[in-house]
Motif scaffolding. Structure first.
Motif, PDB file in Angstrom:
ATOM      1  N   ASP A 117       0.848  -1.189   0.000  1.00  0.00           N
ATOM      2  CA  ASP A 117       0.000   0.000   0.000  1.00  0.00           C
ATOM      3  C   ASP A 117       0.881   1.236   0.000  1.00  0.00           C
ATOM      4  OD1 ASP A 117      -1.927   1.884   0.182  1.00  0.00           O
ATOM      5  OD2 ASP A 117      -2.623   1.349   2.198  1.00  0.00           O
ATOM      6  N   PRO A 118       1.333   1.674  -1.182  1.00  0.00           N
ATOM      7  CA  PRO A 118       2.243   2.815  -1.248  1.00  0.00           C
ATOM      8  C   PRO A 118       1.678   4.071  -0.574  1.00  0.00           C
ATOM      9  CG  PRO A 118       2.109   1.710  -3.366  1.00  0.00           C
ATOM     10  CD  PRO A 118       1.039   1.122  -2.502  1.00  0.00           C
ATOM     11  N   ALA A 119       0.353   4.209  -0.531  1.00  0.00           N
ATOM     12  CA  ALA A 119      -0.238   5.415   0.042  1.00  0.00           C
ATOM     13  C   ALA A 119       0.059   5.566   1.526  1.00  0.00           C
ATOM     14  CB  ALA A 119      -1.751   5.412  -0.186  1.00  0.00           C
ATOM     15  N   ASN A 120       0.413   4.472   2.196  1.00  0.00           N
ATOM     16  CA  ASN A 120       0.741   4.536   3.621  1.00  0.00           C
ATOM     17  C   ASN A 120       2.244   4.402   3.885  1.00  0.00           C
ATOM     18  OD1 ASN A 120      -1.942   4.801   4.557  1.00  0.00           O
ATOM     19  ND2 ASN A 120      -2.275   2.609   4.264  1.00  0.00           N
ATOM     20  N   ASP A 121       3.032   4.385   2.818  1.00  0.00           N
ATOM     21  CA  ASP A 121       4.482   4.209   2.942  1.00  0.00           C
ATOM     22  C   ASP A 121       5.160   5.562   2.688  1.00  0.00           C
ATOM     23  OD1 ASP A 121       6.962   3.071   3.191  1.00  0.00           O
ATOM     24  OD2 ASP A 121       6.993   2.240   1.160  1.00  0.00           O
ATOM     25  N   TRP A 122       5.287   6.349   3.749  1.00  0.00           N
ATOM     26  CA  TRP A 122       5.759   7.721   3.624  1.00  0.00           C
ATOM     27  C   TRP A 122       7.249   7.785   3.297  1.00  0.00           C
ATOM     28  CZ3 TRP A 122       3.279  12.583   4.520  1.00  0.00           C
ATOM     29  CH2 TRP A 122       1.899  12.480   4.792  1.00  0.00           C
ATOM     30  N   VAL A 123       7.588   8.761   2.466  1.00  0.00           N
ATOM     31  CA  VAL A 123       8.986   9.130   2.238  1.00  0.00           C
ATOM     32  C   VAL A 123       9.258  10.359   3.097  1.00  0.00           C
ATOM     33  CG1 VAL A 123      10.663  10.006   0.562  1.00  0.00           C
ATOM     34  CG2 VAL A 123       9.028   8.218  -0.098  1.00  0.00           C
ATOM     35  N   ILE A 124      10.194  10.222   4.027  1.00  0.00           N
ATOM     36  CA  ILE A 124      10.523  11.334   4.913  1.00  0.00           C
ATOM     37  C   ILE A 124      12.019  11.621   4.820  1.00  0.00           C
ATOM     38  CG2 ILE A 124       8.615  10.875   6.486  1.00  0.00           C
ATOM     39  CD1 ILE A 124      10.606   9.549   8.367  1.00  0.00           C
ATOM     40  N   GLY A 125      12.401  12.802   5.156  1.00  0.00           N
ATOM     41  CA  GLY A 125      13.805  13.201   5.107  1.00  0.00           C
ATOM     42  C   GLY A 125      13.900  14.697   4.962  1.00  0.00           C
ATOM     43  N   GLY A 126      14.924  15.154   4.260  1.00  0.00           N
ATOM     44  CA  GLY A 126      15.061  16.589   4.081  1.00  0.00           C
ATOM     45  C   GLY A 126      16.469  17.013   3.735  1.00  0.00           C
ATOM     46  N   GLY A 127      16.683  18.316   3.825  1.00  0.00           N
ATOM     47  CA  GLY A 127      17.976  18.912   3.529  1.00  0.00           C
ATOM     48  C   GLY A 127      17.985  19.775   2.283  1.00  0.00           C
ATOM     49  N   TRP A 128      16.788  20.073   1.706  1.00  0.00           N
ATOM     50  CA  TRP A 128      16.770  20.871   0.485  1.00  0.00           C
ATOM     51  C   TRP A 128      17.075  22.344   0.778  1.00  0.00           C
ATOM     52  CZ3 TRP A 128      12.789  24.538   0.509  1.00  0.00           C
ATOM     53  CH2 TRP A 128      11.674  24.270   1.323  1.00  0.00           C
ATOM     54  N   SER A 129      17.629  22.995  -0.218  1.00  0.00           N
ATOM     55  CA  SER A 129      18.013  24.396  -0.094  1.00  0.00           C
ATOM     56  C   SER A 129      16.962  25.289  -0.729  1.00  0.00           C
ATOM     57  CB  SER A 129      19.364  24.637  -0.774  1.00  0.00           C
ATOM     58  OG  SER A 129      19.654  26.022  -0.851  1.00  0.00           O
ATOM     59  N   MET A 130      16.567  26.319   0.004  1.00  0.00           N
ATOM     60  CA  MET A 130      15.595  27.264  -0.533  1.00  0.00           C
ATOM     61  C   MET A 130      16.145  27.996  -1.758  1.00  0.00           C
ATOM     62  SD  MET A 130      14.015  28.822   3.020  1.00  0.00           S
ATOM     63  CE  MET A 130      12.437  29.359   2.359  1.00  0.00           C
ATOM     64  N   ALA A 131      17.472  28.104  -1.835  1.00  0.00           N
ATOM     65  CA  ALA A 131      18.083  28.813  -2.960  1.00  0.00           C
ATOM     66  C   ALA A 131      17.862  28.102  -4.289  1.00  0.00           C
ATOM     67  CB  ALA A 131      19.578  28.995  -2.703  1.00  0.00           C
ATOM     68  N   HIS A 132      17.450  26.840  -4.249  1.00  0.00           N
ATOM     69  CA  HIS A 132      17.248  26.085  -5.489  1.00  0.00           C
ATOM     70  C   HIS A 132      15.865  26.306  -6.103  1.00  0.00           C
ATOM     71  CE1 HIS A 132      20.519  23.042  -4.046  1.00  0.00           C
ATOM     72  NE2 HIS A 132      21.032  24.143  -4.561  1.00  0.00           N
ATOM     73  N   PHE A 133      15.033  27.148  -5.454  1.00  0.00           N
ATOM     74  CA  PHE A 133      13.667  27.369  -5.938  1.00  0.00           C
ATOM     75  C   PHE A 133      13.384  28.863  -6.014  1.00  0.00           C
ATOM     76  CE2 PHE A 133      13.822  23.395  -3.602  1.00  0.00           C
ATOM     77  CZ  PHE A 133      13.259  22.493  -4.499  1.00  0.00           C
ATOM     78  N   PRO A 134      12.652  29.304  -7.039  1.00  0.00           N
ATOM     79  CA  PRO A 134      12.287  30.724  -7.134  1.00  0.00           C
ATOM     80  C   PRO A 134      11.522  31.165  -5.891  1.00  0.00           C
ATOM     81  CG  PRO A 134      11.806  29.572  -9.184  1.00  0.00           C
ATOM     82  CD  PRO A 134      12.168  28.524  -8.175  1.00  0.00           C
ATOM     83  N   GLY A 135      11.998  32.220  -5.259  1.00  0.00           N
ATOM     84  CA  GLY A 135      11.347  32.709  -4.052  1.00  0.00           C
ATOM     85  C   GLY A 135      11.556  31.828  -2.848  1.00  0.00           C
ATOM     86  N   GLY A 136      12.296  30.726  -3.015  1.00  0.00           N
ATOM     87  CA  GLY A 136      12.565  29.823  -1.901  1.00  0.00           C
ATOM     88  C   GLY A 136      11.501  28.783  -1.659  1.00  0.00           C
ATOM     89  N   ASP A 137      10.465  28.734  -2.507  1.00  0.00           N
ATOM     90  CA  ASP A 137       9.328  27.856  -2.262  1.00  0.00           C
ATOM     91  C   ASP A 137       9.242  26.737  -3.306  1.00  0.00           C
ATOM     92  OD1 ASP A 137       8.585  29.525  -0.162  1.00  0.00           O
ATOM     93  OD2 ASP A 137       7.286  30.750  -1.441  1.00  0.00           O
ATOM     94  N   PRO A 138       9.515  25.482  -2.941  1.00  0.00           N
ATOM     95  CA  PRO A 138       9.348  24.356  -3.876  1.00  0.00           C
ATOM     96  C   PRO A 138       7.872  24.033  -4.065  1.00  0.00           C
ATOM     97  CG  PRO A 138       9.934  23.534  -1.714  1.00  0.00           C
ATOM     98  CD  PRO A 138       9.979  25.041  -1.614  1.00  0.00           C
ATOM     99  N   THR A 139       7.559  23.263  -5.093  1.00  0.00           N
ATOM    100  CA  THR A 139       6.169  22.929  -5.395  1.00  0.00           C
ATOM    101  C   THR A 139       5.967  21.419  -5.476  1.00  0.00           C
ATOM    102  OG1 THR A 139       6.621  23.164  -7.762  1.00  0.00           O
ATOM    103  CG2 THR A 139       5.730  25.087  -6.619  1.00  0.00           C
TER     104      THR A 139
END
Length: 572
Positions: free
Chosen positions: A103-125
């Motif tokens: 059931d992939p819908a209950n198998d969360w991908v968690i983590g992090g470390g992304w840089s705001m500088a890599h997205f316009p205005g700092g906000d990823p989509t």
């Protein structure tokens, strides 16, 4: 452990010593002298050209959070959006195959470390994240842990749509129609993180093990965990720390900053709850309470006294009223706690100092405890100190409040150039990270990394503290060079200065009779140009009398010295 470190420059936490040998017997520093030991140890290190320091003390770090993220979908090493997306794609493919989830819908991908500088205005989509993780819900915290990037599956699981309202202090980034785009700032993170399955005891312990290994590898032998509580989808590590201390698995000395929730209404009840958690002895102590007063400049949530200069304007986010800070600080000070503040914007720094001043005034007037008025009794501090009104700089020393520096950020990196300077304006851009001014006015300084927000390598942070630039920065020109500090000041802050905050008797110094908590650098920075400091690495870490990191060449045991009664014939 028996060890002699020979021909080494020695910084003892306060100054360079004239001697060149440190001897350790049974894990205790027994002698600081010159020349070889009268009775050599079983291992001798010839450290010509290197510097021995007390183990570094990271005064602001998130060890279990960082360890867990390093073992999850860690994209902190990505130097571009394309690299980050490939890391996510690889992680999703590997973990989906390994988990065999039905059931992939209950198998969360968690983590992090992304840089705001890599997205316009700092906000990823969300649509970008959907491309590499379409079937499983995903939540990835930003490197600074003040924002979350979520995909469409995660928003659906949380019921996040245009009808949702952000909680106090939070921001749901939305399109022109009011639909969430996949980026959440500050307390809005909780709208999705509340639906992520809680980490197991084993996962939190694995995070602590990995975090401790990483910090030890960099020469860190003690730290202050800056959030011991539930935060941003991470589970409270308090019980994990207690268990690791009792089992002996926690080798390092740790002070936990107990989390002060943002929604506290009954101050006395909360102080009573935290008092029940207080621990004043052992490898893990809980003697500090953490307040997050505001957010960060990049998302315009750092609290400012005047509006941001961008078209969005606004004054940022202040999580607590002045009255709440004064009342809670006074109650915690009276209960014996040290207070630890996150403050980025000038309004947040001012609010913290005002509250500390009010506590001190009450004490000197004879109301409540007198400890805040007595130097050395309480160890209150403000971390980050990014934007500080020059009028507030002298108040740190006047009030006995430590400035806890995360020096690595004081340079022209991408986020400074793209998401700080344009929003702050000319005047406030001249108030950034006033380390030199704080030092010149006599403030007590400590240093930390805020890992996993940024690397925990002390030598990288010290490089920036000295140069106000870094070799990997987008622009190597110094940021406000008059606010640099010298090498001796930086080393004191990262050792003895941070030991002061932790109330540590065993870390932050090199003295005979002390347990060995030491770090051996690959070079002596006092003989190098300041611009070469970032090239220094840690080669040996001794924590509580045990070697916990050894990157030196293999060694052979010293030959046994015959005693006066030993013969050269065969054994009888």
């Amino acid at each position: 452990m028996d060890l002699d470190i020979l021909d080494v420059a020695i910084f003892d936490g306060e100054a360079l010593r004239p001697e060149n040998r440190v001897s350790i017997r049974d894990g205790i520093i027994t002698e600081i002298s010159t020349g070889p030991a009268a009775v050599p140890a079983s291992r001798t290190i010839n450290a010509a050209g290197k510097l021995l320091t007390p183990g570094f003390i990271d005064a602001h770090v998130h060890t279990t959070f960082g360890g867990q993220e390093a073992l999850a979908c860690d994209i902190s090493g990505a130097d571009s959006l394309e690299a980050a997306l490939q890391m996510i794609r690889d992680y999703v493919a590997e973990t989906t195959r390994d988990s065999g989830a039905t059931d992939p819908a209950n198998d969360w991908v968690i983590g992090g470390g992304w840089s705001m500088a890599h997205f316009p205005g700092g906000d990823p989509t969300a649509d970008i994240l959907d491309e590499v993780c379409p079937d499983r819900p995903a939540i990835l915290l930003s490197a600074d842990h003040h924002s979350a990037w979520v995909n469409t599956r995660a928003m659906a699981a949380a019921g996040l749509d245009e009808t949702c309202t952000a909680p106090a202090g939070g921001v749901i980034v939305a399109d022109s129609a009011g639909r969430p785009t996949g980026c959440l700032h500050e307390s809005a993170i909780d709208l999705v993180s509340a639906h992520v399955p809680a980490a197991s005891d084993e996962e939190v312990l694995a995070g602590l093990r990995e975090g401790q290994r990483y910090l030890n590898s960099l020469g860190v032998t003690a730290w202050m965990d800056a959030i011991v509580g539930d935060y941003g989808g991470h589970r409270d590590p308090y019980d994990t720390y207690v268990g690791a201390a009792e089992s002996g698995e926690l080798r390092s000395e740790v002070v936990g900053s107990l989390w002060w929730p943002r929604g506290v209404e009954d101050i006395d009840a909360e102080v009573a709850r935290l008092t029940d958690l207080a621990r004043v002895d052992g490898r893990f102590r809980a003697t500090s309470v953490k307040f997050m007063l505001d957010g960060i400049v990049e998302s315009r949530t750092a609290a400012m006294t005047t509006e941001y200069t961008c078209t969005c304007g606004g004054f940022g986010t202040s999580y607590f009223t002045h009255a709440h800070l004064e009342a809670s600080f006074a109650a915690l000070d009276a209960a014996g706690f040290d207070i630890h503040c996150h403050a980025i914007g000038d309004a947040a720094v001012k609010a913290a100092l005002d509250a500390f001043e009010a506590v001190r005034s009450q004490s000197t007037a004879g109301h409540g405890t007198t400890s805040a008025a007595e130097p050395g009794e309480r160890r209150h501090h403000i971390a980050h100190v990014q934007v500080v009104d020059p009028a507030d700089v002298p108040r740190f020393a006047e009030l006995g409040v430590t400035a806890n520096l995360q020096a690595l950020w004081a340079c022209h990196d991408e986020q400074m150039i793209d998401l700080n300077l344009p929003f702050l304006g000319a005047e406030r851009s001249g108030w950034l990270y006033p380390f030199g001014s704080l030092n010149r006015t006599g403030s007590h300084l400590a240093m930390g990394s805020d890992w996993p927000v940024s690397t925990a390598n002390p030598w990288d942070a010290i490089h920036v503290a000295l140069n106000r630039s870094h070799p990997t920065a987008a622009d190597e020109s110094p940021l406000l060079p008059d606010e640099a500090i010298d090498l001796m000041t930086a080393l004191r802050a990262y050792t003895a200065g941070s030991a002061h905050l932790l109330r540590s008797a065993d870390n932050g110094c090199i003295r005979p009779g002390q347990p060995a908590n030491l770090a051996l650098a690959s070079a002596n920075p006092f003989t190098l140009p300041p611009t070469d400091i970032a090239g220094i690495t840690n080669e040996l870490t001794i924590c509580d009398g045990r070697i916990v990191h050894d990157a030196l060449p293999p060694h052979t045991p010293a030959p046994t010295t015959p005693s006066a009664t030993t013969t050269t014939g065969s054994a009888s």
